[in-house]
Scaffold this motif. Structure first.
Motif, short mmCIF file in Angstrom:
data_model
loop_
_atom_site.label_atom_id
_atom_site.label_comp_id
_atom_site.label_asym_id
_atom_site.label_seq_id
_atom_site.Cartn_x
_atom_site.Cartn_y
_atom_site.Cartn_z
N MET A 1 36.34 25.37 -13.41
CA MET A 1 36.74 25.50 -12.01
C MET A 1 36.99 24.13 -11.39
O MET A 1 37.92 23.94 -10.60
CB MET A 1 35.65 26.22 -11.22
N GLN A 2 36.14 23.17 -11.72
CA GLN A 2 36.30 21.82 -11.19
C GLN A 2 37.62 21.22 -11.64
O GLN A 2 38.32 20.58 -10.85
CB GLN A 2 35.14 20.95 -11.65
N GLU A 3 37.98 21.40 -12.90
CA GLU A 3 39.19 20.78 -13.43
C GLU A 3 40.46 21.48 -12.96
O GLU A 3 41.47 20.84 -12.72
CB GLU A 3 39.14 20.78 -14.97
N THR A 4 40.43 22.82 -12.87
CA THR A 4 41.62 23.59 -12.53
C THR A 4 41.76 23.86 -11.04
O THR A 4 42.83 24.25 -10.59
CB THR A 4 41.63 24.93 -13.27
N LYS A 5 40.65 23.67 -10.28
CA LYS A 5 40.63 23.97 -8.84
C LYS A 5 40.84 25.46 -8.57
O LYS A 5 41.24 25.85 -7.47
CB LYS A 5 41.69 23.16 -8.08
N HIS A 6 40.54 26.31 -9.55
CA HIS A 6 40.69 27.75 -9.38
C HIS A 6 39.35 28.38 -9.02
O HIS A 6 38.30 28.00 -9.55
CB HIS A 6 41.22 28.39 -10.67
N LYS A 7 39.38 29.37 -8.14
CA LYS A 7 38.18 30.08 -7.74
C LYS A 7 37.96 31.36 -8.55
O LYS A 7 36.85 31.86 -8.63
CB LYS A 7 38.26 30.44 -6.24
N VAL A 8 39.02 31.89 -9.11
CA VAL A 8 38.94 33.18 -9.79
C VAL A 8 38.47 32.99 -11.23
O VAL A 8 38.97 32.13 -11.96
CB VAL A 8 40.32 33.88 -9.78
N SER A 9 37.51 33.80 -11.63
CA SER A 9 37.02 33.80 -13.01
C SER A 9 36.37 35.14 -13.27
O SER A 9 35.53 35.60 -12.48
CB SER A 9 36.02 32.67 -13.24
N ILE A 10 36.76 35.81 -14.33
CA ILE A 10 36.27 37.17 -14.59
C ILE A 10 34.82 37.13 -15.07
O ILE A 10 34.48 36.40 -15.99
CB ILE A 10 37.16 37.86 -15.64
N SER A 11 34.00 37.94 -14.44
CA SER A 11 32.60 38.09 -14.83
C SER A 11 32.36 39.54 -15.24
O SER A 11 32.33 40.44 -14.39
CB SER A 11 31.66 37.71 -13.67
N ILE A 12 32.22 39.77 -16.54
CA ILE A 12 31.98 41.12 -17.04
C ILE A 12 30.62 41.63 -16.56
O ILE A 12 30.46 42.82 -16.26
CB ILE A 12 32.05 41.14 -18.58
N SER A 13 29.65 40.74 -16.45
CA SER A 13 28.32 41.15 -16.00
C SER A 13 28.38 41.68 -14.57
O SER A 13 27.76 42.70 -14.23
CB SER A 13 27.34 39.98 -16.08
N ALA A 14 29.13 40.99 -13.70
CA ALA A 14 29.26 41.45 -12.32
C ALA A 14 30.01 42.77 -12.25
O ALA A 14 29.72 43.62 -11.40
CB ALA A 14 29.98 40.39 -11.49
N LEU A 15 30.97 42.97 -13.15
CA LEU A 15 31.73 44.22 -13.18
C LEU A 15 30.84 45.39 -13.58
O LEU A 15 30.85 46.44 -12.94
CB LEU A 15 32.90 44.09 -14.15
N LEU A 16 30.08 45.22 -14.65
CA LEU A 16 29.32 46.33 -15.22
C LEU A 16 27.99 46.58 -14.49
O LEU A 16 27.56 47.73 -14.38
CB LEU A 16 29.05 46.07 -16.70
N LEU A 17 27.36 45.51 -14.02
CA LEU A 17 26.02 45.65 -13.44
C LEU A 17 26.01 45.68 -11.92
O LEU A 17 25.01 46.11 -11.33
CB LEU A 17 25.12 44.52 -13.94
N GLY A 18 27.06 45.20 -11.27
CA GLY A 18 27.14 45.26 -9.83
C GLY A 18 26.04 44.46 -9.15
O GLY A 18 25.70 43.35 -9.56
N PRO A 19 25.43 45.04 -8.10
CA PRO A 19 24.37 44.31 -7.38
C PRO A 19 23.19 43.91 -8.26
O PRO A 19 22.51 42.93 -7.96
CB PRO A 19 23.93 45.32 -6.31
N ILE A 20 22.96 44.63 -9.35
CA ILE A 20 21.88 44.26 -10.26
C ILE A 20 22.08 42.84 -10.76
O ILE A 20 21.14 42.04 -10.81
CB ILE A 20 21.79 45.25 -11.44
#
Length: 330
Positions: free
Chosen positions: A173-192
């Motif tokens: 993120m620091q090198e590309t200045k991009h905020k978007v990055s896929i997190s499979i854990s956030a997708l599958l587990l949600g608030p957990i």
């Protein structure tokens, strides 16, 4: 024969002179006195293909050092064997732009230990990727290097389990200045997942969003169970509300999946900077980083306990599991 004068015969160890009768191994170029030539062959026979005889006074070929990661490479190498950056010592790379950072030691293992109990003799270190004039190459980061202005060793203490994965993502993120990055854990587990990583604000927000998007479903469960609480409630709007709730839930999942790592990075930056700004010794600060970071199993259990308690509440309000099963099989 004067080319061999001053060198030693590998058999008798005597110095060659201009008057000696010398024979040379056709495979590796090792010289011998004719009388010393071994009947079984060259003394370097086992190394043929890898060994080439050099005069005793020949200068050793220098191993070019990579300007990016500090790795030592074989003489004459065109690119670094460790990170792939063009080596400035090679004549074909004279006009290529080179990385400007000073050399750092090349690490043979990207694993690291973190926290006060990280293990003696082990320091945090990662290998990530950065863009260069010839494309993308590997980059080794040591404990004193900075990611988002914070030393890797401090990040490692704060992140705890799976810290290597997050450090690589934060560096990207620091090198590309991009905020978007896929997190499979956030997708599958949600608030957990959010509570597990101590992202309290985000965890509460997405837990409430999940609850609000599911309210029409809860009401439909009460309706099909003929619960007295909703006996007088009009139900024509419920199918539309359920569809709206479903799209709201999908939207929350998408946003959470794409930005969870960005939020986690920002949360970490704020907390680490707050700890480092306090008075105290290095060990005390490291202990505080480990305490405010890492993961939280109790938070996950607390969230699950609330979910179970709400399910029990629905049962008390009159939800019939048998009737509800028909709602989801229609």
């Amino acid at each position: 024969m004067s080319n061999y004068a001053g060198n030693r015969c590998p058999v008798c160890q005597k110095i060659f002179t201009d008057k000696d009768d010398i024979v040379v191994c056709p495979d590796c170029g090792t010289p011998y006195h004719r009388a010393c030539w071994p009947r079984e062959g060259c003394v370097h026979a086992a190394e043929h293909g890898q060994f080439e005889w050099r005069p005793d006074d020949a200068p050793e070929a220098e191993e070019p050092v990579c300007p990016n990661c500090g790795a030592h490479n074989p003489p004459g190498a065109h690119f670094c064997n460790h990170c792939g950056v063009p080596l400035p010592d090679h004549p074909e790379n004279a006009d290529r732009p080179q990385p400007q950072q000073p050399p750092r030691p090349a690490y043979d293992n990207p694993a690291y230990s973190a926290g006060p109990a990280g293990g003696a003799g082990r320091e945090p270190r990662i290998e990530s990727y950065a863009a260069g004039p010839d494309g993308v190459y590997r980059k080794a980061l040591g404990p004193e290097d900075a990611v988002e202005g914070i030393k890797v060793k401090d990040w490692a203490t704060y992140l705890g389990p799976s810290g290597l994965y997050y450090l690589i993502q934060f560096y990207r993120m620091q090198e590309t200045k991009h905020k978007v990055s896929i997190s499979i854990s956030a997708l599958l587990l949600g608030p957990i997942y959010l509570f597990y990583r101590k992202m309290w604000k985000e965890g509460v927000i997405f837990a409430l969003l999940d609850f609000l998007s599911a309210v029409p479903v809860f009401l439909a469960m009460l309706v099909v169970s003929d619960a007295p609480l909703v006996s007088a409630m009009p139900t024509e709007w419920l199918p539309t509300a359920m569809n709206v709730g479903m799209f709201l839930n999908y939207g929350a999942m998408l946003v959470r999946t794409l930005f969870a790592l960005y939020w986690y990075r920002n949360t970490g930056i704020r907390r680490i900077q707050a700890v480092l700004g306090r008075e105290g010794g290095e060990q005390q600060r490291q202990d505080q980083l480990a305490l405010c970071g890492g993961t939280s199993i109790p938070a996950v259990l607390g969230y699950l306990a609330v979910c179970v308690a709400f399910s029990i509440l629905l049962m008390f309000l009159g939800v019939n599991p048998t009737a509800v099963s028909s709602l989801f099989t229609m």
